[in-house]
Design a protein around this motif. Structure first.
Motif, mmCIF file in Angstrom:
data_model
loop_
_atom_site.group_PDB
_atom_site.id
_atom_site.type_symbol
_atom_site.label_atom_id
_atom_site.label_comp_id
_atom_site.label_asym_id
_atom_site.label_seq_id
_atom_site.Cartn_x
_atom_site.Cartn_y
_atom_site.Cartn_z
ATOM 1 N N LEU A 80 0.834 -1.207 0.000
ATOM 2 C CA LEU A 80 0.000 0.000 0.000
ATOM 3 C C LEU A 80 0.868 1.256 0.000
ATOM 4 C CD1 LEU A 80 -2.825 1.237 0.165
ATOM 5 C CD2 LEU A 80 -2.656 1.095 2.663
ATOM 6 N N THR A 81 1.935 1.241 0.786
ATOM 7 C CA THR A 81 2.846 2.389 0.834
ATOM 8 C C THR A 81 3.482 2.637 -0.528
ATOM 9 O OG1 THR A 81 3.356 1.949 3.158
ATOM 10 C CG2 THR A 81 4.908 3.321 1.941
ATOM 11 N N GLY A 82 3.900 1.563 -1.187
ATOM 12 C CA GLY A 82 4.517 1.704 -2.500
ATOM 13 C C GLY A 82 3.560 2.269 -3.531
ATOM 14 N N VAL A 83 2.339 1.772 -3.549
ATOM 15 C CA VAL A 83 1.333 2.259 -4.502
ATOM 16 C C VAL A 83 1.041 3.735 -4.254
ATOM 17 C CG1 VAL A 83 -1.073 2.056 -5.223
ATOM 18 C CG2 VAL A 83 0.297 -0.007 -4.859
ATOM 19 N N PHE A 84 0.852 4.092 -3.001
ATOM 20 C CA PHE A 84 0.564 5.485 -2.648
ATOM 21 C C PHE A 84 1.715 6.397 -3.070
ATOM 22 C CE2 PHE A 84 0.927 9.012 0.372
ATOM 23 C CZ PHE A 84 -0.324 9.591 0.255
ATOM 24 N N SER A 85 2.946 5.960 -2.825
ATOM 25 C CA SER A 85 4.118 6.785 -3.125
ATOM 26 C C SER A 85 4.293 6.994 -4.621
ATOM 27 C CB SER A 85 5.374 6.142 -2.543
ATOM 28 O OG SER A 85 5.246 5.972 -1.146
ATOM 29 N N ALA A 86 4.014 5.964 -5.408
ATOM 30 C CA ALA A 86 4.157 6.084 -6.862
ATOM 31 C C ALA A 86 3.254 7.175 -7.423
ATOM 32 C CB ALA A 86 3.846 4.747 -7.530
ATOM 33 N N LYS A 87 2.138 7.408 -6.765
ATOM 34 C CA LYS A 87 1.176 8.402 -7.249
ATOM 35 C C LYS A 87 1.432 9.800 -6.684
ATOM 36 C CE LYS A 87 -2.478 4.981 -7.950
ATOM 37 N NZ LYS A 87 -3.881 4.595 -7.667
ATOM 38 N N ARG A 88 2.452 9.927 -5.816
ATOM 39 C CA ARG A 88 2.713 11.229 -5.191
ATOM 40 C C ARG A 88 4.114 11.753 -5.488
ATOM 41 N NH1 ARG A 88 -0.977 12.455 -1.195
ATOM 42 N NH2 ARG A 88 -0.055 14.534 -1.430
ATOM 43 N N VAL A 89 4.727 11.266 -6.560
ATOM 44 C CA VAL A 89 6.101 11.673 -6.867
ATOM 45 C C VAL A 89 6.197 13.177 -7.092
ATOM 46 C CG1 VAL A 89 7.972 11.457 -8.550
ATOM 47 C CG2 VAL A 89 6.758 9.430 -7.764
ATOM 48 N N GLY A 90 5.202 13.749 -7.764
ATOM 49 C CA GLY A 90 5.215 15.187 -8.013
ATOM 50 C C GLY A 90 5.228 16.014 -6.743
ATOM 51 N N ASP A 91 4.688 15.472 -5.657
ATOM 52 C CA ASP A 91 4.691 16.174 -4.371
ATOM 53 C C ASP A 91 5.998 15.967 -3.609
ATOM 54 O OD1 ASP A 91 2.057 17.033 -4.786
ATOM 55 O OD2 ASP A 91 1.250 15.186 -3.929
ATOM 56 N N LEU A 92 6.652 14.824 -3.861
ATOM 57 C CA LEU A 92 7.858 14.486 -3.106
ATOM 58 C C LEU A 92 9.126 15.048 -3.736
ATOM 59 C CD1 LEU A 92 7.006 10.738 -2.386
ATOM 60 C CD2 LEU A 92 6.988 12.596 -0.719
ATOM 61 N N LEU A 93 9.181 15.081 -5.069
ATOM 62 C CA LEU A 93 10.381 15.527 -5.778
ATOM 63 C C LEU A 93 10.068 16.827 -6.521
ATOM 64 C CD1 LEU A 93 11.549 12.090 -7.237
ATOM 65 C CD2 LEU A 93 12.225 13.173 -5.090
ATOM 66 N N PRO A 94 10.640 17.934 -6.102
ATOM 67 C CA PRO A 94 10.241 19.242 -6.635
ATOM 68 C C PRO A 94 10.512 19.439 -8.121
ATOM 69 C CG PRO A 94 12.196 19.438 -5.255
ATOM 70 C CD PRO A 94 11.674 18.058 -5.056
ATOM 71 N N PHE A 95 11.475 18.718 -8.691
ATOM 72 C CA PHE A 95 11.796 18.912 -10.104
ATOM 73 C C PHE A 95 11.255 17.790 -10.991
ATOM 74 C CE2 PHE A 95 15.182 21.093 -7.723
ATOM 75 C CZ PHE A 95 14.946 22.388 -8.172
ATOM 76 N N CYS A 96 10.412 16.957 -10.430
ATOM 77 C CA CYS A 96 9.810 15.860 -11.189
ATOM 78 C C CYS A 96 8.337 16.197 -11.412
ATOM 79 C CB CYS A 96 9.959 14.548 -10.417
ATOM 80 S SG CYS A 96 9.547 13.088 -11.373
ATOM 81 N N HIS A 97 7.967 16.451 -12.667
ATOM 82 C CA HIS A 97 6.596 16.894 -12.922
ATOM 83 C C HIS A 97 5.619 15.731 -12.749
ATOM 84 C CE1 HIS A 97 7.880 15.269 -16.832
ATOM 85 N NE2 HIS A 97 6.606 14.995 -17.036
ATOM 86 N N PRO A 98 4.415 16.004 -12.289
ATOM 87 C CA PRO A 98 3.435 14.935 -12.064
ATOM 88 C C PRO A 98 2.959 14.319 -13.376
ATOM 89 C CG PRO A 98 2.437 17.085 -11.722
ATOM 90 C CD PRO A 98 3.902 17.321 -11.905
ATOM 91 N N VAL A 99 2.750 13.020 -13.363
ATOM 92 C CA VAL A 99 2.220 12.305 -14.527
ATOM 93 C C VAL A 99 1.028 11.469 -14.077
ATOM 94 C CG1 VAL A 99 4.451 12.206 -15.708
ATOM 95 C CG2 VAL A 99 3.791 10.353 -14.164
ATOM 96 N N THR A 100 0.212 11.096 -15.025
ATOM 97 C CA THR A 100 -0.936 10.250 -14.722
ATOM 98 C C THR A 100 -0.482 8.802 -14.629
ATOM 99 O OG1 THR A 100 -2.428 11.743 -15.890
ATOM 100 C CG2 THR A 100 -3.214 9.507 -15.486
ATOM 101 N N VAL A 101 -0.652 8.217 -13.473
ATOM 102 C CA VAL A 101 -0.263 6.827 -13.248
ATOM 103 C C VAL A 101 -1.501 5.953 -13.403
ATOM 104 C CG1 VAL A 101 0.631 5.175 -11.570
ATOM 105 C CG2 VAL A 101 1.637 7.466 -11.719
ATOM 106 N N ASP A 102 -1.449 5.035 -14.353
ATOM 107 C CA ASP A 102 -2.599 4.172 -14.618
ATOM 108 C C ASP A 102 -2.452 2.773 -14.029
ATOM 109 O OD1 ASP A 102 -4.077 6.044 -16.338
ATOM 110 O OD2 ASP A 102 -2.386 5.789 -17.701
ATOM 111 N N PHE A 103 -1.221 2.399 -13.703
ATOM 112 C CA PHE A 103 -1.005 1.039 -13.206
ATOM 113 C C PHE A 103 0.174 1.026 -12.248
ATOM 114 C CE2 PHE A 103 1.467 -2.895 -13.533
ATOM 115 C CZ PHE A 103 0.523 -3.829 -13.146
ATOM 116 N N VAL A 104 -0.019 0.415 -11.083
ATOM 117 C CA VAL A 104 1.071 0.225 -10.121
ATOM 118 C C VAL A 104 0.950 -1.179 -9.537
ATOM 119 C CG1 VAL A 104 2.224 1.024 -8.033
ATOM 120 C CG2 VAL A 104 1.008 2.670 -9.470
ATOM 121 N N GLU A 105 2.037 -1.906 -9.587
ATOM 122 C CA GLU A 105 2.093 -3.206 -8.916
ATOM 123 C C GLU A 105 3.333 -3.229 -8.035
ATOM 124 O OE1 GLU A 105 2.005 -8.001 -9.894
ATOM 125 O OE2 GLU A 105 2.886 -6.620 -11.342
ATOM 126 N N VAL A 106 3.150 -3.526 -6.772
ATOM 127 C CA VAL A 106 4.264 -3.610 -5.828
ATOM 128 C C VAL A 106 4.314 -5.030 -5.280
ATOM 129 C CG1 VAL A 106 5.266 -2.742 -3.688
ATOM 130 C CG2 VAL A 106 4.079 -1.169 -5.229
#
Length: 213
Positions: free
Chosen positions: A9-35
């Protein structure tokens, strides 16, 4: 609590919040995450696969998912072992964006030549971790401490290797690592008879060997 479920659950949540965690990484639409989480006798392995319909690659989302998931493992297990170490977080495969990339060398035949058996064993160990096949009928020759004629030099990649080697050890005389092709068109990597140089090459550039084939 349930370590595996919480880590997934932590991994899935984090994959969708990269834009909030890394200031120079622009947000993208994540359609699939498997951890995937595997609890072994002495360690815990986490692997993440992330994808979407965007034109960019999703490697930062996958790396973030694994990194934060492992932090969750540490948080949940620190009461049992506070000396835990998080290590070997790496990208194994990427498609999309500016380029495709794959770390795995499965299906690639490699021949290792060296007058020193200890160096050969170290090289074979690294190659097996990359799922390469050790064979005399090879796509790639790894030659340690022996002369070999190159028909063509891959100078651009050699320069990158030399630059990183100099940053690692400014007192050294240069990497002395040569990369090119022989008359049969095989990729050839020439590394001096040095365990230090051998480990440096694989730990820094082992993941890009497939892209040179």
């Amino acid at each position: 609590g349930d370590l595996v479920s919480a880590t997934q659950l932590t991994g899935v949540f984090s994959a969708k919040r990269v834009g909030d965690l890394l200031p120079f990484c622009h947000p993208v639409t994540v359609d699939f995450v498997e951890v995937q989480v595997r609890v072994n006798e002495e360690d815990v392995e986490v692997r993440a696969t992330v994808g979407g319909i965007g034109r960019t690659g999703y490697e930062m989302e996958a790396l973030t998912a694994v990194s934060v998931a492992l932090l969750n493992v540490y948080d949940m297990c620190k009461g049992v072992d506070s000396t835990m170490v998080i290590e070997e977080i790496r990208l194994t495969e990427k498609s999309g964006g500016k380029s495709d990339w794959e770390r795995d060398l499965s299906g690639v035949r490699v021949n290792v030549l060296s007058p020193r058996e200890d160096l050969r064993e170290i090289a074979v160990g690294y190659l097996k971790k990359l799922s390469a096949e050790i064979s005399r009928d090879a796509h790639l020759l790894l030659i340690l401490g022996e002369p070999y004629a190159l028909e063509e030099r891959i100078s651009a990649f050699e320069s990158v290797v030399a630059f990183h080697d100099f940053r690692r050890d400014p007192t050294g005389a240069g990497s002395e690592i040569r990369i090119g092709r022989d008359r049969e068109g095989r990729l050839v990597v020439l590394i001096p008879e040095s365990e230090d140089k051998l480990r440096f090459f694989f730990e820094t550039f082992g993941g890009v060997l497939r892209s040179l084939l």
